[in-house]
Design an enzyme around this catalytic site. Structure first.
Site, PDB file in Angstrom:
ATOM      1  N   CYS A  68       0.815  -1.220   0.000  1.00  0.00           N
ATOM      2  CA  CYS A  68       0.000   0.000   0.000  1.00  0.00           C
ATOM      3  C   CYS A  68       0.847   1.268   0.000  1.00  0.00           C
ATOM      4  CB  CYS A  68      -1.001  -0.005   1.151  1.00  0.00           C
ATOM      5  SG  CYS A  68      -0.295   0.054   2.806  1.00  0.00           S
ATOM      6  N   HIS A  90      -2.684   1.126   6.947  1.00  0.00           N
ATOM      7  CA  HIS A  90      -3.013   1.024   5.529  1.00  0.00           C
ATOM      8  C   HIS A  90      -3.211   2.416   4.949  1.00  0.00           C
ATOM      9  CE1 HIS A  90      -4.164  -1.246   1.996  1.00  0.00           C
ATOM     10  NE2 HIS A  90      -5.226  -0.458   1.845  1.00  0.00           N
ATOM     11  N   HIS A 103      -5.851   1.187  -4.040  1.00  0.00           N
ATOM     12  CA  HIS A 103      -4.957   0.693  -2.991  1.00  0.00           C
ATOM     13  C   HIS A 103      -4.462  -0.712  -3.323  1.00  0.00           C
ATOM     14  CE1 HIS A 103      -7.618  -2.110  -0.495  1.00  0.00           C
ATOM     15  NE2 HIS A 103      -8.332  -1.795  -1.552  1.00  0.00           N
TER      16      HIS A 103
END
Length: 175
Positions: free
Chosen positions: A85, A133, A145
């Protein structure tokens, strides 16, 4: 209810002539904008208004992130061969000439906060103690993502409870 094809005229109440072509498209776009305004919940997002463009940096960030769609996830990856990510963020921002920290938590803690995310901004998720994240806001309630092992870079809707429950904030390092 009868199905109407896109090329058939549509009559509006109080209007003697039906709408054709562009008039019909304008009506559809207005309806979609009204519906979209009702869709957001907790995450404050702002998409450019008609006629307002994105900065060249934001356009490059989004083009790079969109070009990475389908790239396999690789822990620690920050190249077209594999991305995690924060690696997706690093790769996309590097294309725009903007350096960012390497990890999601470092990005969250050091980059300038955004009250409302605009396309190209970063969205952070975690457990209130740490950002675990990060994704890139694509606009229209979507985020690009790298979701995790065995998956690929994707675009997902943000109105899902999973994202709403874990949202920490947004950052805006791009002009």
């Amino acid at each position: 209810m009868a199905r109407v094809a896109w090329f058939e005229p549509v009559a509006l109440p109080g209007r003697s002539r039906p709408l054709h072509g562009q008039g019909r498209l304008v009506l559809l776009l207005i309806a979609l904008m009204l519906l979209a305004g009702c869709a957001s919940r907790d995450m404050a997002t702002q998409d450019p208004r008609a006629g307002e463009g994105l900065s060249i940096e934001r356009a490059l960030i989004l083009a790079t992130a969109e070009g990475a769609l389908g790239t396999p996830y690789r822990f620690g990856g920050n190249s077209p061969e594999g991305l995690d990510c924060s690696g997706l963020v690093e790769l996309s921002y590097r294309a725009a000439g903007i350096p960012v920290p390497r990890t999601a938590d470092d990005q969250y803690r050091t980059l300038p906060e955004a009250r409302q995310a605009r396309p190209g901004d970063l969205l952070f998720f975690g457990d209130r103690r740490k950002a675990t994240h990060v994704g890139i806001y694509r606009g229209n309630g979507q985020m690009i993502h790298a979701p995790g092992r065995g998956r690929q870079v994707v675009s997902v809707p943000l109105d899902v409870d999973y994202w709403q429950d874990r949202f920490l904030g947004a950052a805006s390092p791009a002009p």
